[in-house]
Design an enzyme around this catalytic site. Structure first.
Site, PDB file in Angstrom:
ATOM      1  N   PRO A 299       0.844  -1.205   0.000  1.00  0.00           N
ATOM      2  CA  PRO A 299       0.000   0.000   0.000  1.00  0.00           C
ATOM      3  C   PRO A 299       0.877   1.251   0.000  1.00  0.00           C
ATOM      4  O   PRO A 299       1.745   1.403   0.854  1.00  0.00           O
ATOM      5  CB  PRO A 299      -0.792  -0.123   1.312  1.00  0.00           C
ATOM      6  CG  PRO A 299       0.003  -1.055   2.176  1.00  0.00           C
ATOM      7  CD  PRO A 299       0.794  -1.940   1.269  1.00  0.00           C
TER       8      PRO A 299
ATOM      9  N   ARG B  98       8.558   0.818  -3.243  1.00  0.00           N
ATOM     10  CA  ARG B  98       9.222   1.683  -4.221  1.00  0.00           C
ATOM     11  C   ARG B  98       9.587   0.953  -5.518  1.00  0.00           C
ATOM     12  O   ARG B  98       9.457   1.519  -6.605  1.00  0.00           O
ATOM     13  CB  ARG B  98      10.472   2.307  -3.597  1.00  0.00           C
ATOM     14  CG  ARG B  98      10.148   3.342  -2.533  1.00  0.00           C
ATOM     15  CD  ARG B  98      11.304   3.619  -1.603  1.00  0.00           C
ATOM     16  NE  ARG B  98      11.629   2.463  -0.779  1.00  0.00           N
ATOM     17  CZ  ARG B  98      12.411   2.511   0.299  1.00  0.00           C
ATOM     18  NH1 ARG B  98      12.954   3.644   0.668  1.00  0.00           N
ATOM     19  NH2 ARG B  98      12.656   1.432   0.991  1.00  0.00           N
TER      20      ARG B  98
ATOM     21  N   THR C 181       0.856   5.485  -0.361  1.00  0.00           N
ATOM     22  CA  THR C 181       0.183   6.784  -0.464  1.00  0.00           C
ATOM     23  C   THR C 181       0.754   7.543  -1.657  1.00  0.00           C
ATOM     24  O   THR C 181       1.965   7.678  -1.786  1.00  0.00           O
ATOM     25  CB  THR C 181       0.379   7.564   0.846  1.00  0.00           C
ATOM     26  OG1 THR C 181      -0.379   6.908   1.869  1.00  0.00           O
ATOM     27  CG2 THR C 181      -0.076   9.009   0.720  1.00  0.00           C
TER      28      THR C 181
ATOM     29  N   GLN D 226      -6.706  -0.856   1.857  1.00  0.00           N
ATOM     30  CA  GLN D 226      -6.157  -0.605   3.194  1.00  0.00           C
ATOM     31  C   GLN D 226      -6.964   0.512   3.859  1.00  0.00           C
ATOM     32  O   GLN D 226      -7.013   1.640   3.347  1.00  0.00           O
ATOM     33  CB  GLN D 226      -4.684  -0.211   3.129  1.00  0.00           C
ATOM     34  CG  GLN D 226      -4.048  -0.173   4.523  1.00  0.00           C
ATOM     35  CD  GLN D 226      -2.667   0.450   4.542  1.00  0.00           C
ATOM     36  OE1 GLN D 226      -2.503   1.600   4.154  1.00  0.00           O
ATOM     37  NE2 GLN D 226      -1.683  -0.286   5.003  1.00  0.00           N
TER      38      GLN D 226
ATOM     39  N   TYR E 209       0.130   5.602  12.966  1.00  0.00           N
ATOM     40  CA  TYR E 209      -1.220   6.144  12.815  1.00  0.00           C
ATOM     41  C   TYR E 209      -2.100   5.705  13.995  1.00  0.00           C
ATOM     42  O   TYR E 209      -1.596   5.157  14.976  1.00  0.00           O
ATOM     43  CB  TYR E 209      -1.785   5.769  11.443  1.00  0.00           C
ATOM     44  CG  TYR E 209      -0.939   6.364  10.329  1.00  0.00           C
ATOM     45  CD1 TYR E 209      -0.734   7.751  10.278  1.00  0.00           C
ATOM     46  CD2 TYR E 209      -0.309   5.574   9.372  1.00  0.00           C
ATOM     47  CE1 TYR E 209       0.070   8.319   9.291  1.00  0.00           C
ATOM     48  CE2 TYR E 209       0.497   6.135   8.390  1.00  0.00           C
ATOM     49  CZ  TYR E 209       0.685   7.512   8.357  1.00  0.00           C
ATOM     50  OH  TYR E 209       1.485   8.071   7.387  1.00  0.00           O
TER      51      TYR E 209
ATOM     52  N   HIS F  67      -5.163  -0.891   8.792  1.00  0.00           N
ATOM     53  CA  HIS F  67      -3.858  -0.242   8.945  1.00  0.00           C
ATOM     54  C   HIS F  67      -3.564  -0.032  10.433  1.00  0.00           C
ATOM     55  O   HIS F  67      -4.078   0.897  11.052  1.00  0.00           O
ATOM     56  CB  HIS F  67      -3.860   1.092   8.198  1.00  0.00           C
ATOM     57  CG  HIS F  67      -2.488   1.654   7.933  1.00  0.00           C
ATOM     58  ND1 HIS F  67      -1.359   1.232   8.607  1.00  0.00           N
ATOM     59  CD2 HIS F  67      -2.057   2.605   7.065  1.00  0.00           C
ATOM     60  CE1 HIS F  67      -0.307   1.903   8.160  1.00  0.00           C
ATOM     61  NE2 HIS F  67      -0.705   2.734   7.227  1.00  0.00           N
ATOM     62  N   GLY F  68      -2.717  -0.909  10.987  1.00  0.00           N
ATOM     63  CA  GLY F  68      -2.337  -0.799  12.388  1.00  0.00           C
ATOM     64  C   GLY F  68      -0.867  -0.457  12.549  1.00  0.00           C
ATOM     65  O   GLY F  68      -0.268  -0.795  13.565  1.00  0.00           O
ATOM     66  N   ALA F  69      -0.304   0.216  11.542  1.00  0.00           N
ATOM     67  CA  ALA F  69       1.148   0.430  11.501  1.00  0.00           C
ATOM     68  C   ALA F  69       1.492   1.913  11.363  1.00  0.00           C
ATOM     69  O   ALA F  69       0.620   2.780  11.392  1.00  0.00           O
ATOM     70  CB  ALA F  69       1.752  -0.362  10.335  1.00  0.00           C
TER      71      ALA F  69
END
Length: 365
Positions: free
Chosen positions: A29, A320, A31, A104, A181, A176-178
């Site tokens: 995932p 990336r 952004t 996500q 955030y 998303h638990g990383a």
């Protein structure tokens, strides 16, 4: 000739629950800041379909669960009808090429500022301690500590976002638990300073994330749910005094809900006596979790192949490298050179540059 017969571990098939994957190279995932006014745009159709292979697994960029979930410009959401409708053709394009696509779902918590919040209000978190202003070049605003009786409504936002993702056609969701955030803020003892049932002990700090896991699995089925964790990381100043205990506790806890996969970010390499080493390993979490395990974090082809060959992970997520090489699995297969990524265009709003203009192999040869 013999070289062609050597199996490449990353390119072996894998059965993830009900999904038959043709290889183990996952789109992480990412952004990309190109969803104007928090609505996914038509240019994302090309971006995701470019990175789709038949039987490939893709995880969509972090997608907000509510109007308080945003902390960055032009990131997508999935809390309105308009957003759900906008995701549909993007998901359809991935499915048309045989891909499996998860959304996500995300809340930034205190990693936000007044400008991104409804009516310019304070971002919400487990705490009223803010991220240091200026970190990552952003102007973070001091957060407001959620009251105990407000937490169920945030859990419900995640439940509804999961339902909306399925309505949009996604095959499932990744909670998303990383990355520092909202869920990570609750889990990490360096951020969470609560004295109610959601703070203090490890069990209490993990209560809110696990209530979300429970609500989402009840809503859409555990076989459609993954979770991303980064216990060893300190993104957004969210670190923990005992990351291994946190990681193992969460791996065991989500196993009880029967979720499909756990997606974990590798501990950073640090310099020990002039040599770079990783003092921690994801292996204890891998052993504790009973579903599909996905490792992420700076992997290249060699590291990824080794992780699969050693049974360290089932799948490997590439960020990336996949961003810059839409045909990454094919390049791995042919041992072809890779396009270099341009960091300067990761987060610009341009609908083409640094987004859909990275060449495929046949274009660049």
């Amino acid at each position: 000739m013999a070289a062609n017969l050597t199996t490449i571990p990353l390119l072996t098939p894998y059965k993830m629950g009900n999904f038959n994957l043709s290889h183990r190279v996952v789109l992480a995932p990412l952004t990309r800041n190109r969803s104007y006014n928090n609505v996914p745009q038509p240019h994302a159709i090309l971006y995701y379909s470019q990175r789709t292979s038949n039987g490939g697994f893709l995880i969509a960029e972090a997608t907000g669960v509510s109007n308080t979930a945003q902390g960055y410009p032009e990131t997508p959401g999935i809390w309105t009808k308009e957003q759900v409708e906008a995701w549909k053709p993007i998901v359809e394009a991935v499915h048309d090429k045989g891909g499996i696509f998860f959304c996500q779902i995300w809340h930034v918590g205190r990693a936000s500022s007044y400008a991104f919040q409804p009516n310019g209000q304070a971002p919400i978190s487990c705490t009223d301690k803010g991220v240091t202003p200026g970190l990552d070049g952003m102007d973070w605003s001091p957060p407001r500590r959620l009251r105990t009786n407000e937490i169920p409504s945030i859990v419900n936002d995640f439940r509804l976002a999961a339902r909306n993702a399925i309505e949009a056609g996604f095959d499932g969701v990744e909670i998303h638990g990383a990355n520092g955030y909202l869920l990570d803020q609750f889990m990490k003892d360096k951020v969470n300073d609560r004295t109610d049932n959601y703070g203090g002990s490890l069990e209490n700090r993990c209560r809110f994330p696990l209530e979300i896991v429970e609500a989402v699995t009840n809503e859409i089925g555990a076989d459609r749910v993954g979770m991303r964790l980064s216990p060893y990381a300190n993104y957004m100043e969210a670190s923990d005094s005992n990351p291994e205990a946190l990681g193992i506790y969460m791996a065991n806890a989500v196993t009880k809900f029967g979720i499909l996969y756990l997606h974990v970010i590798e501990p950073r390499m640090i310099k020990i006596n002039d040599k770079y080493e990783t003092p921690h390993s994801l292996l204890p979490m891998r052993k504790a979790f009973k579903g599909t395990f996905i490792a992420a974090g700076g992997y290249n082809k060699e590291d990824g192949n080794k992780a699969i060959a050693d049974n360290y992970s089932d799948l490997v997520a590439f960020g990336r490298l996949f961003l810059a090489n839409p045909d990454l699995p094919r390049r791995f297969q042919l041992n072809a050179p890779l396009n270099k990524y341009n960091r300067n265009t990761f987060y610009i709003p341009d609908p083409v540059i640094g987004y859909t203009d990275y060449p495929f192999l046949e274009d660049s040869s």
